[in-house]
Motif scaffolding. Structure first.
Motif, PDB file in Angstrom:
ATOM      1  N   LEU A  85      17.068 -12.055 -24.034  1.00 13.36           N
ATOM      2  CA  LEU A  85      16.879 -13.105 -25.024  1.00 13.36           C
ATOM      3  C   LEU A  85      17.745 -12.855 -26.254  1.00 13.36           C
ATOM      4  O   LEU A  85      18.334 -13.776 -26.809  1.00 13.36           O
ATOM      5  CB  LEU A  85      15.404 -13.182 -25.440  1.00 13.36           C
ATOM      6  CG  LEU A  85      14.439 -13.754 -24.412  1.00 13.36           C
ATOM      7  CD1 LEU A  85      13.008 -13.558 -24.873  1.00 13.36           C
ATOM      8  CD2 LEU A  85      14.725 -15.219 -24.174  1.00 13.36           C
ATOM      9  N   TRP A  86      17.826 -11.600 -26.673  1.00 12.22           N
ATOM     10  CA  TRP A  86      18.630 -11.248 -27.850  1.00 12.22           C
ATOM     11  C   TRP A  86      20.103 -11.559 -27.611  1.00 12.22           C
ATOM     12  O   TRP A  86      20.774 -12.112 -28.478  1.00 12.22           O
ATOM     13  CB  TRP A  86      18.442  -9.761 -28.171  1.00 12.22           C
ATOM     14  CG  TRP A  86      19.172  -9.328 -29.405  1.00 12.22           C
ATOM     15  CD1 TRP A  86      20.437  -8.816 -29.474  1.00 12.22           C
ATOM     16  CD2 TRP A  86      18.696  -9.376 -30.742  1.00 12.22           C
ATOM     17  NE1 TRP A  86      20.775  -8.527 -30.762  1.00 12.22           N
ATOM     18  CE2 TRP A  86      19.718  -8.871 -31.578  1.00 12.22           C
ATOM     19  CE3 TRP A  86      17.500  -9.793 -31.318  1.00 12.22           C
ATOM     20  CZ2 TRP A  86      19.572  -8.776 -32.949  1.00 12.22           C
ATOM     21  CZ3 TRP A  86      17.369  -9.687 -32.687  1.00 12.22           C
ATOM     22  CH2 TRP A  86      18.399  -9.190 -33.478  1.00 12.22           C
ATOM     23  N   ARG A  87      20.606 -11.229 -26.421  1.00 11.80           N
ATOM     24  CA  ARG A  87      22.009 -11.500 -26.088  1.00 11.80           C
ATOM     25  C   ARG A  87      22.316 -12.990 -26.102  1.00 11.80           C
ATOM     26  O   ARG A  87      23.430 -13.399 -26.398  1.00 11.80           O
ATOM     27  CB  ARG A  87      22.357 -10.921 -24.718  1.00 11.80           C
ATOM     28  CG  ARG A  87      22.813  -9.485 -24.795  1.00 11.80           C
ATOM     29  CD  ARG A  87      23.310  -9.000 -23.448  1.00 11.80           C
ATOM     30  NE  ARG A  87      22.378  -7.960 -23.021  1.00 11.80           N
ATOM     31  CZ  ARG A  87      21.722  -7.943 -21.877  1.00 11.80           C
ATOM     32  NH1 ARG A  87      21.917  -8.877 -20.982  1.00 11.80           N
ATOM     33  NH2 ARG A  87      20.888  -6.978 -21.593  1.00 11.80           N
ATOM     34  N   ARG A  88      21.316 -13.794 -25.772  1.00 12.10           N
ATOM     35  CA  ARG A  88      21.513 -15.249 -25.756  1.00 12.10           C
ATOM     36  C   ARG A  88      21.253 -15.891 -27.114  1.00 12.10           C
ATOM     37  O   ARG A  88      21.282 -17.107 -27.249  1.00 12.10           O
ATOM     38  CB  ARG A  88      20.614 -15.870 -24.694  1.00 12.10           C
ATOM     39  CG  ARG A  88      21.107 -15.572 -23.293  1.00 12.10           C
ATOM     40  CD  ARG A  88      20.077 -15.933 -22.258  1.00 12.10           C
ATOM     41  NE  ARG A  88      20.519 -15.656 -20.914  1.00 12.10           N
ATOM     42  CZ  ARG A  88      20.561 -14.463 -20.351  1.00 12.10           C
ATOM     43  NH1 ARG A  88      20.213 -13.385 -21.038  1.00 12.10           N
ATOM     44  NH2 ARG A  88      20.972 -14.312 -19.105  1.00 12.10           N
ATOM     45  N   GLY A  89      20.964 -15.072 -28.116  1.00 11.63           N
ATOM     46  CA  GLY A  89      20.813 -15.577 -29.476  1.00 11.63           C
ATOM     47  C   GLY A  89      19.404 -15.906 -29.904  1.00 11.63           C
ATOM     48  O   GLY A  89      19.195 -16.387 -31.015  1.00 11.63           O
ATOM     49  N   SER A  90      18.406 -15.657 -29.076  1.00 14.45           N
ATOM     50  CA  SER A  90      17.019 -15.931 -29.447  1.00 14.45           C
ATOM     51  C   SER A  90      16.447 -14.714 -30.155  1.00 14.45           C
ATOM     52  O   SER A  90      16.430 -13.619 -29.603  1.00 14.45           O
ATOM     53  CB  SER A  90      16.173 -16.228 -28.214  1.00 14.45           C
ATOM     54  OG  SER A  90      16.618 -17.401 -27.591  1.00 14.45           O
ATOM     55  N   LYS A 145      10.677 -19.775 -33.985  1.00 12.03           N
ATOM     56  CA  LYS A 145      11.546 -20.911 -34.281  1.00 12.03           C
ATOM     57  C   LYS A 145      11.264 -22.080 -33.340  1.00 12.03           C
ATOM     58  O   LYS A 145      11.249 -23.236 -33.742  1.00 12.03           O
ATOM     59  CB  LYS A 145      13.007 -20.476 -34.153  1.00 12.03           C
ATOM     60  CG  LYS A 145      14.006 -21.570 -34.427  1.00 12.03           C
ATOM     61  CD  LYS A 145      15.420 -21.032 -34.311  1.00 12.03           C
ATOM     62  CE  LYS A 145      16.452 -22.105 -34.564  1.00 12.03           C
ATOM     63  NZ  LYS A 145      17.809 -21.573 -34.445  1.00 12.03           N
ATOM     64  N   TYR A 146      11.040 -21.790 -32.077  1.00 12.35           N
ATOM     65  CA  TYR A 146      10.790 -22.821 -31.075  1.00 12.35           C
ATOM     66  C   TYR A 146       9.307 -22.946 -30.712  1.00 12.35           C
ATOM     67  O   TYR A 146       8.957 -23.709 -29.815  1.00 12.35           O
ATOM     68  CB  TYR A 146      11.592 -22.529 -29.808  1.00 12.35           C
ATOM     69  CG  TYR A 146      13.074 -22.462 -30.063  1.00 12.35           C
ATOM     70  CD1 TYR A 146      13.776 -23.592 -30.451  1.00 12.35           C
ATOM     71  CD2 TYR A 146      13.756 -21.270 -29.941  1.00 12.35           C
ATOM     72  CE1 TYR A 146      15.137 -23.538 -30.697  1.00 12.35           C
ATOM     73  CE2 TYR A 146      15.125 -21.199 -30.185  1.00 12.35           C
ATOM     74  CZ  TYR A 146      15.796 -22.338 -30.561  1.00 12.35           C
ATOM     75  OH  TYR A 146      17.142 -22.276 -30.817  1.00 12.35           O
ATOM     76  N   LYS A 147       8.453 -22.149 -31.363  1.00 13.94           N
ATOM     77  CA  LYS A 147       7.015 -22.128 -31.096  1.00 13.94           C
ATOM     78  C   LYS A 147       6.749 -21.853 -29.613  1.00 13.94           C
ATOM     79  O   LYS A 147       6.057 -22.608 -28.926  1.00 13.94           O
ATOM     80  CB  LYS A 147       6.354 -23.427 -31.543  1.00 13.94           C
ATOM     81  CG  LYS A 147       6.443 -23.627 -33.045  1.00 13.94           C
ATOM     82  CD  LYS A 147       5.738 -24.874 -33.474  1.00 13.94           C
ATOM     83  CE  LYS A 147       5.870 -25.019 -34.978  1.00 13.94           C
ATOM     84  NZ  LYS A 147       5.241 -26.228 -35.469  1.00 13.94           N
TER      85      LYS A 147
END
Length: 93
Positions: free
Chosen positions: A35-40, A59-61
């Motif tokens: 998830l971190w690599r994909r920007g989340s 951010k996206y709940k």
């Protein structure tokens, strides 16, 4: 109190259960890194949300509840698919 069938004593069972990791497992870490690599950007083991999710993306709940059974099933399915392809390739030659 109902006595359950067990192969070990209460002390050994207690030590075994205490040694079980409930967070920061290898599967959980892999998901978080992906998830971190994909920007989340996420938070882990959020105690304030209902159900105490392993990963929460505020951010996206979104709340993620991970099950360690999933990677084993996926790995087994991938292995079975791989075997089928290998056998099909072997039969065609």
């Amino acid at each position: 109190m109902i006595a359950l069938a067990d192969n070990v004593s209460r002390e050994v069972r207690r030590k075994t259960m205490q040694a079980i990791k409930s967070n920061n497992t290898s599967f959980e870490n892999r998901v978080r890194k992906g998830l971190w690599r994909r920007g989340s950007r996420s938070r882990n083991n959020v105690q304030t949300l209902m159900g105490k999710p392993y990963i929460a993306i505020k951010k996206y709940k979104v709340a993620l509840f991970l099950d360690s059974f999933l990677p084993r099933v996926c790995r087994a399915l991938l292995d079975a698919e791989c075997k089928r392809r290998l056998l099909a390739a072997k039969d065609s030659t």
